[in-house]
Design an enzyme around this catalytic site. Structure first.
Site, PDB file in Angstrom:
ATOM      1  N   ARG A   1       6.421  -2.441   4.421  1.00  0.00           N
ATOM      2  CA  ARG A   1       5.216  -1.647   4.771  1.00  0.00           C
ATOM      3  C   ARG A   1       5.674  -0.601   5.777  1.00  0.00           C
ATOM      4  O   ARG A   1       6.140  -0.931   6.861  1.00  0.00           O
ATOM      5  CB  ARG A   1       4.124  -2.532   5.370  1.00  0.00           C
ATOM      6  CG  ARG A   1       2.969  -1.716   5.932  1.00  0.00           C
ATOM      7  CD  ARG A   1       1.758  -2.540   6.311  1.00  0.00           C
ATOM      8  NE  ARG A   1       0.980  -2.882   5.132  1.00  0.00           N
ATOM      9  CZ  ARG A   1      -0.282  -3.318   5.165  1.00  0.00           C
ATOM     10  NH1 ARG A   1      -0.905  -3.468   6.332  1.00  0.00           N
ATOM     11  NH2 ARG A   1      -0.927  -3.599   4.058  1.00  0.00           N
TER      12      ARG A   1
ATOM     13  N   HIS B   1      -0.826   2.081  -2.033  1.00  0.00           N
ATOM     14  CA  HIS B   1      -0.955   0.648  -1.698  1.00  0.00           C
ATOM     15  C   HIS B   1      -1.109  -0.104  -3.028  1.00  0.00           C
ATOM     16  O   HIS B   1      -2.184  -0.631  -3.340  1.00  0.00           O
ATOM     17  CB  HIS B   1      -2.172   0.442  -0.791  1.00  0.00           C
ATOM     18  CG  HIS B   1      -2.228  -0.906  -0.143  1.00  0.00           C
ATOM     19  ND1 HIS B   1      -1.220  -1.845  -0.248  1.00  0.00           N
ATOM     20  CD2 HIS B   1      -3.197  -1.481   0.636  1.00  0.00           C
ATOM     21  CE1 HIS B   1      -1.564  -2.916   0.434  1.00  0.00           C
ATOM     22  NE2 HIS B   1      -2.747  -2.736   0.970  1.00  0.00           N
TER      23      HIS B   1
ATOM     24  N   GLN C   1      -2.597  -3.762  -3.483  1.00  0.00           N
ATOM     25  CA  GLN C   1      -4.049  -3.873  -3.361  1.00  0.00           C
ATOM     26  C   GLN C   1      -4.722  -3.734  -4.721  1.00  0.00           C
ATOM     27  O   GLN C   1      -5.696  -4.425  -5.029  1.00  0.00           O
ATOM     28  CB  GLN C   1      -4.565  -2.775  -2.404  1.00  0.00           C
ATOM     29  CG  GLN C   1      -6.042  -2.886  -2.116  1.00  0.00           C
ATOM     30  CD  GLN C   1      -6.382  -4.144  -1.336  1.00  0.00           C
ATOM     31  OE1 GLN C   1      -5.762  -4.435  -0.323  1.00  0.00           O
ATOM     32  NE2 GLN C   1      -7.372  -4.903  -1.798  1.00  0.00           N
TER      33      GLN C   1
ATOM     34  N   ASP D   1     -13.049   2.675   1.815  1.00  0.00           N
ATOM     35  CA  ASP D   1     -11.996   2.234   2.727  1.00  0.00           C
ATOM     36  C   ASP D   1     -12.262   2.929   4.067  1.00  0.00           C
ATOM     37  O   ASP D   1     -13.132   3.804   4.163  1.00  0.00           O
ATOM     38  CB  ASP D   1     -10.613   2.627   2.146  1.00  0.00           C
ATOM     39  CG  ASP D   1      -9.433   2.044   2.915  1.00  0.00           C
ATOM     40  OD1 ASP D   1      -9.650   1.165   3.779  1.00  0.00           O
ATOM     41  OD2 ASP D   1      -8.288   2.468   2.663  1.00  0.00           O
TER      42      ASP D   1
ATOM     43  N   CYS E   1     -10.765  -2.814   0.619  1.00  0.00           N
ATOM     44  CA  CYS E   1      -9.492  -3.536   0.786  1.00  0.00           C
ATOM     45  C   CYS E   1      -9.430  -4.315   2.091  1.00  0.00           C
ATOM     46  O   CYS E   1      -8.638  -5.231   2.212  1.00  0.00           O
ATOM     47  CB  CYS E   1      -8.323  -2.557   0.684  1.00  0.00           C
ATOM     48  SG  CYS E   1      -8.278  -1.329   2.000  1.00  0.00           S
TER      49      CYS E   1
ATOM     50  N   ARG F   1      -5.265 -11.278  -3.259  1.00  0.00           N
ATOM     51  CA  ARG F   1      -3.957 -10.731  -2.854  1.00  0.00           C
ATOM     52  C   ARG F   1      -2.898 -11.825  -3.023  1.00  0.00           C
ATOM     53  O   ARG F   1      -1.792 -11.575  -3.486  1.00  0.00           O
ATOM     54  CB  ARG F   1      -3.996 -10.265  -1.386  1.00  0.00           C
ATOM     55  CG  ARG F   1      -4.938  -9.095  -1.114  1.00  0.00           C
ATOM     56  CD  ARG F   1      -4.443  -7.801  -1.724  1.00  0.00           C
ATOM     57  NE  ARG F   1      -3.113  -7.442  -1.311  1.00  0.00           N
ATOM     58  CZ  ARG F   1      -2.801  -6.806  -0.175  1.00  0.00           C
ATOM     59  NH1 ARG F   1      -3.755  -6.415   0.639  1.00  0.00           N
ATOM     60  NH2 ARG F   1      -1.547  -6.510   0.119  1.00  0.00           N
TER      61      ARG F   1
HETATM   62  N1   CP Z   1      -5.818  -4.743   2.674  1.00  0.00           N
HETATM   63  C1   CP Z   1      -4.697  -4.918   3.378  1.00  0.00           C
HETATM   64  O1   CP Z   1      -3.598  -4.522   2.962  1.00  0.00           O
HETATM   65  O2   CP Z   1      -4.875  -5.555   4.550  1.00  0.00           O
HETATM   66  P1   CP Z   1      -3.808  -5.760   5.712  1.00  0.00           P
HETATM   67  O3   CP Z   1      -3.596  -4.410   6.370  1.00  0.00           O
HETATM   68  O4   CP Z   1      -4.438  -6.754   6.641  1.00  0.00           O
HETATM   69  O5   CP Z   1      -2.523  -6.267   5.134  1.00  0.00           O
HETATM   70  N1  NVA Z   2      -6.034   2.969   4.083  1.00  0.00           N
HETATM   71  C1  NVA Z   2      -5.806   1.871   4.992  1.00  0.00           C
HETATM   72  C2  NVA Z   2      -5.564   0.615   4.214  1.00  0.00           C
HETATM   73  C3  NVA Z   2      -5.306  -0.600   5.056  1.00  0.00           C
HETATM   74  C4  NVA Z   2      -5.015  -1.824   4.242  1.00  0.00           C
HETATM   75  C5  NVA Z   2      -4.609   2.185   5.864  1.00  0.00           C
HETATM   76  O1  NVA Z   2      -3.620   2.721   5.363  1.00  0.00           O
HETATM   77  O2  NVA Z   2      -4.686   1.913   7.065  1.00  0.00           O
END
Ligand code: CP
Ligand code: NVA
Length: 301
Positions: free
Chosen positions: A102, A129, A132, A217, A257, A285
């Site tokens: 990540r 992502h 997701q 989101d 998400c 997930r």
């Molecule tokens: N939706 C999601 O990826 O959540 P986290 O940021 O908690 O991993």
């Molecule tokens: N769009 C959000 C998703 C978090 C899971 C971010 O990137 O922070």
């Protein structure tokens, strides 16, 4: 060997097989029928941004497959002291079977992937992502069946999750209507590649009209904290409210998400209401990513 950096890395058939397997993993999990087909397999997880769901689902998922997952953060590895990502990719590839990353830059993830010699999973970048979307689609299929030909409304920021929705609309052949304020549209190249699968508009009401699935989101993603005030103003009319949900199809589902901000992108009576499937979406997930890891480990061997 295969990587999973984007939804577009899978064929439609592979995507469908992974989410079907995810549903099977969920059924087994709920029936207490755990199988652990991958003893001694190891997943390294590098998180340069925060996470609850991604971290726990990959770590628990790997344990349930019989393997082990390592949480690595820049704060307590040599990454934080300047060791190049590429060197880290080469070293981890000597020791583990899978790597999840990540990070911020998608190009950075691609460079990491080029140096790695084991499968790499995108655990979220500023661009995409994809994990997701496996969980979201598994959830939709479990509740409503095939999404082909259905209409999905994305309300709010044209962000990383939205870009992955665009890729998925093309792959699974659903219609995606994206409502976002001017200046917050999704990535242009991603949109162009989707051809007719995704349409961008400014009116949330127009996007939600008759939609089978409504998704939103956060207004400020991780890394955009300094823009929060500006974004709060720009997105003020992009909240998913109960009144707006009434514009969607009667049996429309609501997804997010998470993490969510009640009273900003979504009202509490929507996210905590009857049409919301956010807890199953989050739970999936675990199951969808177990299916993904199985797919990548089997491809590798
Ligand atoms: N939706 C999601 O990826 O959540 P986290 O940021 O908690 O991993
Ligand atoms: N769009 C959000 C998703 C978090 C899971 C971010 O990137 O922070």
């Amino acid at each position: 060997m295969r990587h999973f950096l984007s939804v577009a890395d899978l064929s439609q058939q592979e995507f469908r097989a992974i989410i079907a397997r995810g549903s099977e993993f969920r059924r087994q999990f709920e029936a207490g029928e755990l199988q652990s087909p991958f003893p001694a397999k190891t997943l390294a997880m590098i998180f340069e941004k925060s996470s609850t769901r991604t971290r726990v689902s990959f770590e628990a998922g790997m344990a349930q497959l019989g393997g082990h997952a390592l949480y690595l953060s820049p704060n307590d590895t040599q990454l934080g002291r300047g060791e190049p990502m590429e060197d880290t990719a080469r070293v981890l590839s000597q020791m583990v079977d899978l790597i999840m990353l990540r990070t911020y830059s998608h190009e950075g993830l691609q460079r990491f992937c080029e140096a790695a010699t084991v499968p790499v999973i995108n655990g979220l970048t500023d661009l995409y992502h994809p994990c997701q979307l496996l969980a979201d689609m598994q959830t939709y299929f479990d509740y409503r069946g095939d999404i082909k030909g259905k209409t999905v409304a994305w309300i709010g920021d044209g962000n990383n999750v939205c870009n992955s929705f665009i890729n998925t609309a093309k792959l699974l052949e659903f219609n995606l209507r994206i409502a976002c304020p001017a200046g917050y549209s999704p990535d242009e190249a991603v949109l162009k590649n989707a051809e007719n699968a995704a349409t961008v508009m400014t009116s949330p009401d127009e996007a939600m009209d008759g939609a089978d699935l409504v998704v939103t989101d956060v207004w400020s993603s991780m890394g955009q904290e300094s823009e929060t005030n500006k974004r709060t103003v720009a997105f003020a009319d992009y909240r998913v409210t109960k009144e707006r949900m009434a514009l969607a199809a009667k049996d429309a589902l609501f997804m997010h998400c998470l993490p969510a901000h009640r009273g900003e992108e979504v009202d509490a009576d929507v996210i905590d209401g009857d049409q919301s499937v956010v807890w199953d979406e989050a739970g999936n997930r675990l199951h969808a990513q177990k299916a993904l890891m199985e797919f990548l480990l089997l491809q590798k061997s």
